[in-house]
Design an enzyme around this catalytic site. Structure first.
Site, mmCIF file in Angstrom:
data_model
loop_
_atom_site.group_PDB
_atom_site.id
_atom_site.type_symbol
_atom_site.label_atom_id
_atom_site.label_comp_id
_atom_site.label_asym_id
_atom_site.label_seq_id
_atom_site.Cartn_x
_atom_site.Cartn_y
_atom_site.Cartn_z
ATOM 1 N N TYR A 93 6.380 18.025 10.991
ATOM 2 C CA TYR A 93 7.312 16.915 11.246
ATOM 3 C C TYR A 93 8.771 17.348 11.292
ATOM 4 C CZ TYR A 93 3.330 14.219 9.305
ATOM 5 O OH TYR A 93 2.109 13.684 9.034
ATOM 6 N N GLU A 153 0.834 -1.217 0.000
ATOM 7 C CA GLU A 153 0.000 0.000 0.000
ATOM 8 C C GLU A 153 0.858 1.253 0.000
ATOM 9 O OE1 GLU A 153 -2.281 -0.097 3.571
ATOM 10 O OE2 GLU A 153 -3.656 -1.595 2.803
ATOM 11 N N PRO A 154 1.646 1.464 -1.030
ATOM 12 C CA PRO A 154 2.490 2.663 -1.018
ATOM 13 C C PRO A 154 1.686 3.921 -1.279
ATOM 14 C CG PRO A 154 2.648 1.549 -3.129
ATOM 15 C CD PRO A 154 1.749 0.704 -2.277
ATOM 16 N N CYS A 163 0.469 34.258 9.523
ATOM 17 C CA CYS A 163 0.894 35.020 10.695
ATOM 18 C C CYS A 163 1.292 34.098 11.851
ATOM 19 C CB CYS A 163 -0.217 35.983 11.112
ATOM 20 S SG CYS A 163 0.328 37.133 12.367
HETATM 21 N N1 PLP Z 1 -1.605 2.202 4.495
HETATM 22 C C1 PLP Z 1 -2.076 2.762 5.622
HETATM 23 C C2 PLP Z 1 -3.095 2.026 6.397
HETATM 24 C C3 PLP Z 1 -1.612 4.000 6.037
HETATM 25 O O1 PLP Z 1 -2.089 4.555 7.150
HETATM 26 C C4 PLP Z 1 -0.634 4.668 5.270
HETATM 27 C C5 PLP Z 1 -0.086 5.965 5.670
HETATM 28 O O2 PLP Z 1 -0.384 6.545 6.655
HETATM 29 C C6 PLP Z 1 -0.194 4.065 4.080
HETATM 30 C C7 PLP Z 1 -0.684 2.824 3.727
HETATM 31 C C8 PLP Z 1 0.802 4.721 3.184
HETATM 32 O O3 PLP Z 1 1.996 4.982 3.790
HETATM 33 P P1 PLP Z 1 3.191 5.565 2.912
HETATM 34 O O4 PLP Z 1 2.684 6.777 2.252
HETATM 35 O O5 PLP Z 1 4.267 5.830 3.872
HETATM 36 O O6 PLP Z 1 3.554 4.512 1.913
#
Ligand code: PLP
Length: 370
Positions: A307, A264-265, A333
């Site tokens: 961050y 899940e990138p 501001c």
């Molecule tokens: N999957 C889940 C459940 C997430 O909460 C996140 C990011 O917060 C991601 C995937 C994607 O993470 P990243 O953008 O670091 O790949």
């Protein structure tokens, strides 16, 4: 950090569309997508784009055409993904603190739920018995580029714990729920390969066939890191991918069936492909500082403020100017409204266009109207 977006093109975009302006390199997004799709030598790899990173509809359509699915974290995200052409079967709904109203709405959309809390699971089972769903476990690993985006370990609110398996079993059996996927997400910007592997090992320990006989996939979550600073090394993902595939093959062998392996990138697909172009309005010298004041601010790109994140900045209008130290600030501001502090940049003049790099992930989507 990508330098392929050419300077003349960016300046032309700033002139034509005005600033502040987000610009994206779609070829680079597709290149990163293909990298993630192929870095693990397993025949059944699938990518769910974590659209929270950037839900620009053009990017969603681009990735939909490329074959990606979606990781959505709110009903609004799921609805947008559907509008952009994804089918409900391509969407995993990983919600947190889900209200019953949201639950009913998302269920009506037909997306697969990914739940990580027993009371929510119980409620889901009561309302929607005999449904398919995915379960999110705590990876029991702490990793990620800063504490705010680390989602595993003892202090995290996310995920079921391995000691809750018997409760999970009781609830799923009572309501005839079919657990078709198991999921982890450890954090964002993880550079240590060992932490990815440990998190996967921990999930695979939980994934035994007696408890979860209906599994179709294992989802490793997101977290792939990109370099933000000049000279920062890229993680060697193909090396990691080989390790992942070996572990996963052994697991599937034990499990008795070849499952899909999901990633899940978010950041990895879009971060480097995006730039925020801002115009310098004032250059102000105080006793201690020189401020390059821009027409943007943290409502457009909050990562440095939130961050302490580094974003590389290029002075597109004067690339060969003498280096000087600047605080590059926004027009809000608040003194914290900085894109960079004490940054050496080629001389900045009022009117110059600055390119803030790596602005494709968690910038536009974390933006606001402040
Ligand atoms: N999957 C889940 C459940 C997430 O909460 C996140 C990011 O917060 C991601 C995937 C994607 O993470 P990243 O953008 O670091 O790949």
């Amino acid at each position: 950090m990508d330098v392929r977006l050419n300077r003349e093109l960016l300046l032309e975009a700033a002139r034509s569309f005005g600033t502040p302006l987000f610009v994206y390199d779609q070829d680079l997004i597709l290149e990163r997508y293909r990298e993630v799709l192929t870095f693990t030598p397993w025949p059944k790899v699938k990518i769910l784009y974590a659209m929270k990173a950037n839900y620009n509809p053009e990017i969603l359509r681009l990735l939909q055409n490329a074959g990606a699915g979606i990781d959505a974290v709110s009903t609004a995200e799921a609805i947008l993904a559907l509008k952009c052409g994804f089918s409900a079967e391509q969407i995993l709904f990983t919600a947190n603190n889900l209200t019953e109203r949201e639950m009913r709405l998302a269920y009506a959309l037909g997306v697969l739920f990914n739940l990580d809390e027993i009371a929510t699971l119980r409620r889901f089972g009561e309302i929607f018995p005999e449904s398919d769903l995915c379960l999110r476990f705590n990876p029991e690993v702490v990793a990620g580029e800063n504490a705010k985006v680390q989602t595993g370990g003892e202090f995290s609110k996310f995920g079921l714990l391995s000691e809750q398996i018997s409760e999970v079993r009781e609830v799923t059996a009572r309501h005839g729920l079919r657990v078709v996927g198991l999921h982890i997400h450890t954090g964002s910007g993880i550079k240590e390969k060992s932490k990815f592997l440990l998190a996967l090992d921990n999930l695979l320990k939980v994934a035994d066939r007696a408890t979860f006989p209906d599994l179709r996939f294992i989802d490793c979550g997101g977290g792939l890191a990109v370099p933000y600073r000049p000279g920062e090394e890229r993680v060697d993902y193909p090396v990691l991918g080989k390790e992942i595939a070996a572990r996963f093959a052994a697991f599937c062998n034990r499990y008795g069936r070849d499952l899909d392996l999901l990633f899940e990138p978010g950041k990895y697909l879009t971060a480097e492909a995006g730039s925020l172009l801002v115009q310098v309005v004032t250059v102000k010298r105080t006793r201690r500082k020189t401020f390059a004041g821009t027409d943007s601010g943290f409502p457009h790109l909050i990562r440095p403020v939130l961050y302490g994140a580094y974003h590389h900045i290029v002075n597109l209008s004067n690339p060969d100017g003498d280096l000087q130290s600047y605080d590059v600030c926004g027009n809000i501001c608040e003194s914290g409204d900085l894109f960079a502090s004490d940054r050496l940049l080629p001389e900045i003049r009022p009117g110059d266009i600055l390119q803030i790099q790596n602005a494709g992930a968690y910038c536009y989507s974390m933006g606001g109207l402040y």
